[in-house]
Design a protein around this motif. Structure first.
Motif, short mmCIF file in Angstrom:
data_model
loop_
_atom_site.label_atom_id
_atom_site.label_comp_id
_atom_site.label_asym_id
_atom_site.label_seq_id
_atom_site.Cartn_x
_atom_site.Cartn_y
_atom_site.Cartn_z
N SER H 59 0.82 -1.20 0.00
CA SER H 59 0.00 0.00 0.00
C SER H 59 0.86 1.26 0.00
N ALA H 60 1.91 1.28 0.82
CA ALA H 60 2.76 2.47 0.91
C ALA H 60 3.56 2.68 -0.37
N ARG H 61 4.02 1.60 -0.99
CA ARG H 61 4.75 1.74 -2.25
C ARG H 61 3.86 2.32 -3.34
N LEU H 62 2.64 1.81 -3.44
CA LEU H 62 1.71 2.29 -4.44
C LEU H 62 1.40 3.77 -4.18
N ALA H 63 1.15 4.10 -2.93
CA ALA H 63 0.82 5.48 -2.57
C ALA H 63 1.99 6.41 -2.85
N SER H 64 3.21 5.97 -2.56
CA SER H 64 4.36 6.85 -2.81
C SER H 64 4.52 7.12 -4.30
N THR H 133 -5.18 17.16 -5.81
CA THR H 133 -4.20 16.59 -4.88
C THR H 133 -4.86 16.20 -3.57
N GLN H 134 -5.73 17.04 -3.08
CA GLN H 134 -6.41 16.73 -1.82
C GLN H 134 -7.12 15.38 -1.89
N ASP H 135 -7.79 15.14 -3.00
CA ASP H 135 -8.53 13.89 -3.16
C ASP H 135 -7.60 12.68 -3.10
N ILE H 136 -6.41 12.81 -3.68
CA ILE H 136 -5.42 11.73 -3.62
C ILE H 136 -4.97 11.49 -2.18
N LEU H 137 -4.71 12.57 -1.46
CA LEU H 137 -4.25 12.44 -0.07
C LEU H 137 -5.35 11.87 0.83
N ILE H 138 -6.61 12.22 0.55
CA ILE H 138 -7.73 11.66 1.31
C ILE H 138 -7.79 10.15 1.15
N GLY H 139 -7.65 9.68 -0.08
CA GLY H 139 -7.69 8.24 -0.33
C GLY H 139 -6.56 7.51 0.38
N ILE H 140 -5.36 8.09 0.36
CA ILE H 140 -4.22 7.46 1.04
C ILE H 140 -4.44 7.45 2.56
N THR H 141 -4.98 8.53 3.08
CA THR H 141 -5.23 8.60 4.53
C THR H 141 -6.25 7.55 4.97
N ALA H 142 -7.26 7.31 4.16
CA ALA H 142 -8.25 6.28 4.48
C ALA H 142 -7.56 4.93 4.68
N ASP H 143 -6.61 4.61 3.79
CA ASP H 143 -5.89 3.34 3.92
C ASP H 143 -5.00 3.31 5.16
N LEU H 144 -4.29 4.41 5.41
CA LEU H 144 -3.42 4.46 6.59
C LEU H 144 -4.23 4.30 7.87
N GLU H 145 -5.40 4.95 7.92
CA GLU H 145 -6.23 4.87 9.13
C GLU H 145 -6.83 3.47 9.31
N LYS H 146 -7.04 2.78 8.21
CA LYS H 146 -7.52 1.39 8.31
C LYS H 146 -6.43 0.50 8.91
N PHE H 147 -5.19 0.63 8.42
CA PHE H 147 -4.08 -0.13 9.01
C PHE H 147 -3.90 0.25 10.50
#
Lengths: 156, 156, 156, 156, 156, 156, 156, 156, 156, 156, 156, 156
Positions: H59-64, H133-147
């Motif tokens: 997930s982090a590699r894809l997000a980066s 950009t905000q929308d991209i960061l929102i999607g990544i944050t959703a995944d981080l908060e799930k982990f």
């Protein structure tokens, strides 16, 4: 005991949690209702409607899982038990037994209509306290409104 | 109006229909219960139990669909609405909120135990009137008993 | 300590457990035998027989796993250790070294024959105490009898 | 009758053949042992260990096939019969019945340890007479040592 | 102009380059020969041999590509042109026209025998100057020797 | 506390451990470098180079995982933290900002060159103490040298 | 001995057989040529041309197999041996060693040009005697002409 | 030289660029940290945590990659070099060597906590200047908060 | 009532319709015949011939569907009922019971021979009135002639 | 000559063989009938019914193969020739030419009705002599009754 | 007649409908333009640009479908007819005939630039009346800006 | 400047080029028209027609690409710009807004009718100058006529 530390401060956590719990119940009930008429539909459009309903079921099940896990992520315990769904769902129930295809379509239009109205309120409510949750609800609403159009289009 | 002509004569149709309706409600409730604890489980075994529960959900959803469509096939209208599930399920409910992993395992053992006892009665009841339905219930019971063993094995 | 609560009452559990343990040993030995001749077969039909034997191996491995997990599910601990297989299998062993293709086919017909005879007895034995186990053994027997026909058909 | 002309001269063929036959028996026994505890494991880590063991089974089955076919390729007939495995395996057997998860992990560490020690000797033995066989044994040893680490890591 | 800087010093580069070029030509010719008899084989084992030959073709094509790209990687330009293959291959050609299945098997045994003998020399030659190339040749030889056994096994 | 019992005796474990730790750092840095220029490359060959770099990234990530898990398997704890990579990598860094495609190709040739030289030393070092690790490093070097050729070939 | 009864009468069989044999040799040589420059291409467009050439190889290999099996189907034994290809191909060979990308493109345009001219003659020749063969040649020519355009387009 | 014309006007480009560069470094470091403990974790929950960490890595590699390419798209050159990551990451490092499973879970909770806090600030910062950009960061944050929830849930 | 407006004028429609109806019946009968001997074949080549026949079945079923839908497309109602096939097929039937493998091959050669002769006439007949239909028949004939060669090649 | 030794004693073999032969003919005819109306259906529900019929075809073809191979396995030679199907099928034929969609649905309900009645008799007949065959017929009947319900449901 | 009841009140529906209609036309025209130069591009970068353009086509086609169905969902009938696209598109057309690769890249940069500018206005316009539509347009813009960067990066 | 050397002599190139350009425009317009009514269809058959139209879109898009690339291959630059399509298409446009399902079917029958008539002329025109192009147009026409039948069949 605080099991999960919420990324949201308290009032926000409560507001967003209620929106998610409401969405969860509506989506589970939508999936149960769609299955109910998937099994009981009759009429010349049986096969078409029968298949279409399973798309709603798949979509609602996936959305309910996303919504419930989002609740856990902000430290709100989701409640998707049968009794809770039966008591607090925003969707009208359907009568038992065979249902004619045209009537099934009307039932689905009404059920989706109820879901959408409440989802749009939740989009408003969550905008400030949690744009992450809001983004999830926006995506689910887009799918619900797509099904809403399709059932209406075949109801003419 | 006779919508579907049953391949079974009347008393058989009624007996088998009741078995299928009972199985349907239990299986839907099992899927809702398993999802509920899938979302609310906590403890060191969180991930393992969380994943295992989704296997129960997938299996119970598939089985409930098979059972409901079998009911339609013998001209019995299946009833899988939230209210019906809440009122007539043979499975005990669970309390709201986070649940420790060991407790989740116990809850699942008890829920599967209840389902299996009732399923085995249905296998007896349907043997004569409809071996086709019986064969479906046998296959579902095999899966339930496999999950039953697995949750017990990790409960030692 | 009772690890797993059996869905079967005691005499049934014992009868069914013996049937499953017997089936487990035969199926493991069948998979080892089929691999043995898969590696040692020679003759003009080498490739055809070599490939056919791996289908038996795959089928027997899958069946042995199903049977062993069924035993666990009714609270009977399965025993598939090399020593147990060597001592209690119902299949004759084969001599070491290269084996001609026609002879391999005869060996497989005999081995399947032995398995099938014992499986059909187990189908009888388990019918009353546990139709769930019986259904599993019926499915496995169908596959064994299909292989049995095929090896005979090429043995003419 | 010389069925297969070996690419190796006689003393080399014999040395390498013995290494491959030894490896074959160990790998078959490893796969049987891993299945045995896959079915009989109990304890809180049941599911994790149960799944992990099937990865060992898959790997050992594949490796045993590669090793046996390599033996045939150098004109040495492989012997993987149940009796041969029971008599000549380098791995200690396990007692019958349920086994606690921590104990299963210890059993696997010991079994892999025994396999690895013997495999490393075979890597030495085959280096000169047949680098092709050596390369196969090196690859298998890499996998065994990976499993060895993993079971040890969870045994702390 | 030095296009590619070799990871090998000069004498090593030359020795390894010759081994790779020799392997390339043999593997291309093996793939052409196997296709030739794939098209022209006749006799009761037609289908089995026809399919088996395509496995040799696939393996030889993949190996020839690996070998040629390895040559480029050590700064040796590979030569796989039709004329070069026709002139320098180590494999005997085959007569034109239909060929009986048993004869095809003999042709393949002889062709693989020739390839293997030369490959084993190349494994010796490259061991010191380039273990990376040697490892590639070892892997290819393992496959060739497996095919070699199989064709011999069906030639009995 | 000895967590993992190494299959290697002490001096061997230390020598091989250093080789693996060095390889790990180089491979992680190679993957970071390739990603850096993947994002910053400009020029007419942008798309071709951009795609090619992701193949290097995939290969280097996979190799770094294999190398690190091999270290664990011989009881050497791998260190792939950002700080360690920044301090001990054998690859030169690159300047910030857009980089022209031809320059990217040169950077990659130089980075791969540095990796390969060190990898070939590690292949020598590990040959005696651990042929299993050596075989892993040989396979990784083959891939690095293939990329090395390709970037050089397009640098003409 | 007549092995295969041709669906074509004699003069037709001979005419069509010559067309197919000619096509077979050209297509095999095209696949060998494309591989040769796939390995030896250098220059800034290396990667793009390298990948494009493998599409030609795949297409030519598939086409050569179709053409050869069509020959067998009309009872003409196909000849795709290295010597036959070297002697009778209609494509010019290429010099040994590295080849610049632009030159590779020119070589491919010329090779495809030669193939296409001869293929179009074969389409004419086979039209009357065998529309089935003609249809196969038409399909192959469409692919060759597509590659022909693409290499020309990048040669501007 | 302006390589890429930004869709954002200057002050917006700078603000959004800083948010993206910060996110990039955090995500790369998160992927390196998760791999580090993936390799060094020990304890009874080894396998479960080992597998879970690779999901974070993926997930982090894809997000980066998404974040870095978004930076390029708005004409900000991303910097993901090892040195930059080591110096500017917002995540605490971890000590070398084996780490107990419970400690690994705590480390991940802390690392995700740090990432999430910074990501939520970036969601605020980018809302006005660039909703894309905000929308991209929102999607990544959703995944981080799930982990984040999942590691906490198993830390009880 | 004209249900479907034909793209062909009347005499063409009739000629082409008869060709398609004839092809349909032959192809259905070919698929039934191939299945019949697929089930009843015996002899050493059982497995090879058994598998080969299913390829004929798949091909004939697909072709019959294409041909029937082509008839509908030109406004000719296809007739593929059991009675029509039994009465009007151009293929000889086979006797009941087990059939030796060599005899099966002869039966298939004869059946394909009959189909091919009639197909080639239909290719002639449809050339002028409908090149679209002709192209479909050409493609089907190519497949039939390929099977024809293969069965003959193994009949030597 | 006894080709295949039946696992059933003689009277059982005969009884079960007749059940299987009857099922075979009905299932082949069902597949031919469903294809016939698949091609000739017209009316507003054309596409839906056209697709639904192919599901019946796939199911009936698979079932007919299972049934025929089961017959071979108990040493009864199956007879699925066109003439046998035309003469002994239990399904009414359909008239030639276009058929309105509603009429197609009625035809399918009647055809499935006929099949099911006969299948249920065969389930009774085979219960004692061969539970393995009975289990196969039960599975096929479940599918037929599912299609039966669906066509009826759309016939309202 | 109101076919579809919009989830938006009237002024919102009109504003959002115009944004969606504008986006639809731009996206269809972008897909037609990209295909046009996909077919007509020439020059050394032919293959790279040819492939890259099909990624734009796929993306634009998918986006146009999403946008049009979103219009229907809010009860605005989308208009994507050729005439409407030709008249109202915001993208400049391109001249007929072959186009050099560098020029194609410039054409795409300009076309994407025009699309992006208009899309960003639509993101502003739809924010208040319909965040669901806005979210869809944000996602599409992210993709367009990614392509925009890539074409610019290769235009240096 | 001659970019691509045509395989056709001049008058042939011109004739075939016009046929291909005409086909290209019709196929693009067909795909746009089918999408237009895919979005705007209403009525009880909505879902069935909606899905069916996307099959036409997929087929027409694929065919247009094949046709355009064939034009390039014979050195004729294809023109598929929006303006060209709007001006030169042979298909009637459709009015804006919702369209009833039965009307959509009629529109598609008419559009396909127009395409087919022109395609059949092109098949005649290209027969002599270029059988390769003719074969492509024949294949496309077969698909168009299949859709033509299907829409007519549901229009009864």
């Amino acid at each position: 005991m605080t099991v999960v530390k919420s990324p949201l401060a308290e009032p926000a956590r409560k507001t967003v949690g209620e929106a998610l719990q409401g969405a969860l119940v509506d989506l589970i009930d939508l999936s149960l209702l769609a299955k109910q008429v998937h099994w009981n539909v009759i009429g010349p459009r049986f096969r078409s409607v029968h298949l279409q309903l399973d798309e709603v079921v798949d979509s609602a099940r996936l959305a309910s899982d996303t919504v419930a896990e989002r609740a856990s992520a902000i430290s709100v315990t989701p409640d998707g038990r049968a009794g809770t769904v039966a008591k607090t769902s925003g969707i009208d129930t359907v009568t038992d037994g065979w249902v004619k295809d045209a009537e099934v379509v009307e039932i689905m239009v009404a059920a989706l209509d109820a879901c959408i109205t409440r989802m749009r309120e939740r989009i408003q409510t969550t905008a400030d306290p949690d744009p992450v949750t809001q983004d999830i609800l926006i995506g689910i609403t887009a799918d619900l409104e797509k099904f809403h159009w399709m059932f209406q289009a075949e109801n003419v």
